[in-house]
Design a protein around this motif. Structure first.
Motif, PDB file in Angstrom:
ATOM      1  N   PHE A   1       0.807  -1.241   0.000  1.00  0.00           N
ATOM      2  CA  PHE A   1       0.000   0.000   0.000  1.00  0.00           C
ATOM      3  C   PHE A   1       0.829   1.274   0.000  1.00  0.00           C
ATOM      4  O   PHE A   1       0.555   2.213   0.739  1.00  0.00           O
ATOM      5  CB  PHE A   1      -0.996  -0.012   1.169  1.00  0.00           C
ATOM      6  CG  PHE A   1      -1.900  -1.203   1.116  1.00  0.00           C
ATOM      7  CD1 PHE A   1      -2.885  -1.288   0.135  1.00  0.00           C
ATOM      8  CD2 PHE A   1      -1.732  -2.265   1.986  1.00  0.00           C
ATOM      9  CE1 PHE A   1      -3.693  -2.409   0.043  1.00  0.00           C
ATOM     10  CE2 PHE A   1      -2.532  -3.385   1.895  1.00  0.00           C
ATOM     11  CZ  PHE A   1      -3.518  -3.460   0.931  1.00  0.00           C
TER      12      PHE A   1
ATOM     13  N   GLU B   1      -0.911  -1.132  -5.408  1.00  0.00           N
ATOM     14  CA  GLU B   1      -2.173  -1.800  -5.098  1.00  0.00           C
ATOM     15  C   GLU B   1      -3.251  -0.825  -4.626  1.00  0.00           C
ATOM     16  O   GLU B   1      -4.204  -1.223  -3.972  1.00  0.00           O
ATOM     17  CB  GLU B   1      -1.988  -2.950  -4.097  1.00  0.00           C
ATOM     18  CG  GLU B   1      -1.180  -2.669  -2.860  1.00  0.00           C
ATOM     19  CD  GLU B   1      -0.927  -3.932  -2.015  1.00  0.00           C
ATOM     20  OE1 GLU B   1      -1.556  -4.972  -2.226  1.00  0.00           O
ATOM     21  OE2 GLU B   1      -0.071  -3.849  -1.119  1.00  0.00           O
TER      22      GLU B   1
ATOM     23  N   LYS C   1       4.775  -1.894  -3.837  1.00  0.00           N
ATOM     24  CA  LYS C   1       3.629  -2.647  -4.344  1.00  0.00           C
ATOM     25  C   LYS C   1       2.569  -1.657  -4.818  1.00  0.00           C
ATOM     26  O   LYS C   1       2.146  -0.784  -4.075  1.00  0.00           O
ATOM     27  CB  LYS C   1       3.065  -3.545  -3.243  1.00  0.00           C
ATOM     28  CG  LYS C   1       4.019  -4.683  -2.882  1.00  0.00           C
ATOM     29  CD  LYS C   1       3.519  -5.461  -1.694  1.00  0.00           C
ATOM     30  CE  LYS C   1       2.261  -6.240  -1.994  1.00  0.00           C
ATOM     31  NZ  LYS C   1       1.760  -6.918  -0.770  1.00  0.00           N
TER      32      LYS C   1
ATOM     33  N   ALA D   1       0.443  -5.622  -7.654  1.00  0.00           N
ATOM     34  CA  ALA D   1      -0.310  -6.442  -6.694  1.00  0.00           C
ATOM     35  C   ALA D   1      -1.780  -6.436  -7.101  1.00  0.00           C
ATOM     36  O   ALA D   1      -2.588  -5.670  -6.590  1.00  0.00           O
ATOM     37  CB  ALA D   1      -0.107  -5.907  -5.283  1.00  0.00           C
TER      38      ALA D   1
ATOM     39  N   ASP E   1      -5.155  -6.636  -4.444  1.00  0.00           N
ATOM     40  CA  ASP E   1      -5.716  -5.447  -3.819  1.00  0.00           C
ATOM     41  C   ASP E   1      -5.987  -4.336  -4.822  1.00  0.00           C
ATOM     42  O   ASP E   1      -6.905  -3.542  -4.629  1.00  0.00           O
ATOM     43  CB  ASP E   1      -4.799  -4.969  -2.688  1.00  0.00           C
ATOM     44  CG  ASP E   1      -4.941  -5.872  -1.471  1.00  0.00           C
ATOM     45  OD1 ASP E   1      -6.086  -6.129  -1.072  1.00  0.00           O
ATOM     46  OD2 ASP E   1      -3.918  -6.338  -0.943  1.00  0.00           O
TER      47      ASP E   1
END
Ligand SMILES: Nc1ncnc2c1ncn2[C@@H]1O[C@H](COP(=O)(O)OP(=O)(O)OP(=O)(O)O)[C@@H](O)[C@H]1O
Ligand SMILES: CC(=O)C(=O)O
Ligand SMILES: [K+]
Ligand SMILES: [Mg+2]
Length: 579
Positions: free
Chosen positions: A291, A320, A318, A341, A344
């Motif tokens: 995140f 996401e 990542k 990712a 998510d």
């Protein structure tokens, strides 16, 4: 401009010399073009042709000569790769790297060895699950395999991060949601499961949410309409029936757009910092930061690591969240690599956008020369079944065709019973698509999308672009690169050459980091300051392992910088035929 010829080697050099502000001596940019016509065909035996671009700062002294020494046979080559090389030859080597998430069904030493033999390049530990002791055992098992059995598997920890989700009460694995049923979403704690009630993990979960907003579970597992808001509690009516899985994530939508909220959750929680501390002490190679929403969080973590760890650890961002997509370029630039990712990400953007967004992320990463992993649900059905769906194979192949650096297994290896089979599917599907892409490129060679000259180190970038063009045109068997920090190796990889890249480095963390880069086989050797000596030694080591034979040709690129006493930076390309 000076032109020289070398009758012995039948090659001509073009040299551009310029002075540097640093020293009164020359800076050379030397280019030589081979007089041998071998476009698209294999080099003839005993032909040496060289193209060199070299930057010289300062004067040569006898230091490199003094350091020239005979090396013992200490070439560290991953055993799984050595086997693949013997079976398939240079061109058959898989280029796309494979990441496996380690979980309960693959954490024993035997299981990990099986995955390593099956081609796992990086092991991922998701700190969301299990205890630190459990993760510690896994990391030590992997290090043991590397040390005792000659594998080269890098370790990545993936931070838990902070995200709003449903609190798991250990209730059945899924709860059915009927259309028209009204549910309470609350941050208040309760024990066990209560009918038609869902507990969110964060008090701010409903901040800024209004009656009439749409609440979507896990990117579409179920949908609700907010019909009443009392304090922070939401009463919602199910508008599209479905399922609640443990730890389900939710997102709110208004007029077809995600309601973006600046909730106060930090990118790295206290637990994440403690996990990172743990990772540093266990000598991990990568931290994947969940995140990420801006470049600052990446820079902070990198700064922190550089003060805490004597050994570099690469930080992957990542992607996401919608916010991370909106700031993609600055995040890519700040990070050492990216993970798409998709799990998510699919909660925050409409699912139909995932394929194009994935393509864009992969493209931006390649332009900015950062490795990129495509992750999540690649072979999801293999969590339960020993064979993938045809659509899953198509998805894997598309990621390979986009030239992602790496593919990742999640639950398939972590909790599935067929993790090794899933890995074999990735292996086969990527090898197949790679050879197809190679043929496709061959036919449309001139139309190949050219990489722009855009990176800060334009000399190295140009050299690597040219080196790959030469390597493809000459159909050399392999590219050798001597690299301290992996820079030239990654620039070569960025061009996605036909032959495999063997990256020789004397830095262990560089070797482990290069494990994530497309087409690069990283090897640990003692590098000398003398480029010719490095070439000689590595060729003879590789030859002694039976990996190259007489008549094979290799293209050699070097970015090894010599000691401070001899500030000599060589960036050179040569093509050698093994004799
Ligand atoms: N160390 C572990 N112990 C137990 N189960 C695990 C472990 N690692 C993964 N799993 C299981 O495998 C599933 C998929 O794993 P993964 O870590 O990829 O989850 P994810 O939800 O995709 O990742 P993230 O939480 O980073 O978004 C998890 O839902 C979990 O059930
Ligand atoms: C891998 C991961 O974190 C995701 O897909 O969400
Ligand atoms: K995670
Ligand atoms: Mg995630």
């Amino acid at each position: 401009m000076a032109v020289t010829t070398n009758s012995v080697h039948m090659c001509s050099h073009i040299m551009v010399a310029k002075t540097t502000p640093k020293t009164p001596s020359f800076n050379f940019y030397e280019n030589s073009v081979s007089g041998v016509a071998c476009n698209g065909r294999k080099l003839k035996r005993n032909v040496f042709c060289g193209v060199q671009a070299m930057v010289q700062v300062g004067l040569e002294d006898s230091e490199s000569v003094r350091k020239l020494r005979v090396l013992e046979g200490n070439l560290e080559l991953d055993v799984a790769l050595e086997r693949e090389l013997r079976e398939k030859g240079f061109l058959g080597l898989r280029k796309t790297k494979l990441v496996c998430t380690v979980g309960p069904t693959c954490s024993s030493l035997e299981d990990l060895e099986r995955l390593a033999l099956g081609g796992m390049n990086v092991a991922r530990l998701n700190m969301c699950h299990n205890t630190r002791e459990w993760h510690c055992d896994v990391i030590r098992n992997i290090k043991r395999l590397n040390e005792e059995k000659g594998f080269c598997v890098s370790v990545m920890i993936d931070t838990e991060g902070s995200q709003i989700h449903v609190v798991d009460h250990g209730s059945p694995s899924s709860v059915k949601v009927e259309e028209g049923s009204v549910w309470l979403f609350t941050a208040r704690k309760f024990d066990g499961s209560r009918p038609l009630t869902v507990q969110a993990n964060d008090e701010g979960f409903s901040e800024g949410i209004k009656v009439g907003d749409e609440l979507v579970i896990d990117g579409g597992m179920a949908c609700f309409e907010v019909i009443e808001k009392i304090g922070s509690d939401l009463h919602c009516r199910c508008s599209d029936s479905g399922l609640f899985l443990p730890g389900a994530k939710f997102s709110f939508w208004r007029d077809g757009r995600l309601v973006q909220r600046n909730h106060e959750l930090p990118t790295l929680s206290e637990k994440d910092w403690a996990d990172i501390e743990f990772g540093i002490s266990e000598g991990i190679d990568f931290v994947a930061m969940s995140f990420v929403n801006d470049a600052d969080s990446i820079r902070n973590l990198k700064n922190y690591i550089s003060t805490k760890s004597s050994r570099p650890i690469r930080v992957l961002a990542k992607i996401e969240s919608l916010e991370s997509l909106q700031k993609l370029e600055e995040i890519v630039e700040a990070s050492d690599g990216i993970m798409v990712a998709r799990g998510d990400l699919g909660v925050e953007i409409p699912l139909e956008k995932i394929p194009t967004v994935q393509g864009e992320i992969v493209y931006v990463c390649r332009q900015l020369n950062k490795p990129v992993i495509v992750a999540s649900q690649l072979l999801e059905s293999m969590v339960e079944y020993p064979t993938p769906t045809r659509a899953e194979v198509a998805d894997v192949s598309e990621a390979v065709r986009q030239y992602a650096d790496a593919l990742m297994l999640s639950a398939e290896s972590a909790i599935g019973l067929y993790g090794h089979k899933a890995l074999a599917v990735l292996q086969m599907a990527s090898s197949r698509m790679e050879s197809w892409s190679r043929e496709e490129n061959q036919q449309s060679f001139l139309e190949q999308r050219q990489l722009g000259v855009s990176l800060p180190d334009r000399i190295a970038e140009q050299i690597c672009n040219s080196a790959v063009e030469i390597a493809n045109n000459l159909a050399v068997d392999a590219i050798f690169v001597f690299t301290n920090h992996g820079h030239m190796a990654s620039l070569l990889s960025r061009n996605r050459p036909n032959p495999p890249i063997f990256a020789f480095t004397d830095d262990e963390s560089t070797r482990m980091a290069l494990n994530l880069q497309w087409g690069v086989t990283p090897l640990l050797v003692d590098l000398l300051d003398d480029v010719e000596a490095n070439i000689k030694v590595t060729i003879s080591l590789v030859k002694s392992k039976g990996l190259v034979k007489e008549g094979d040709s290799v293209l050699v690129v070097s970015d090894v910088t010599t000691t401070i006493s001899t500030p000599l930076a060589f960036q050179s390309i040569q093509v050698k035929t093994i004799d």
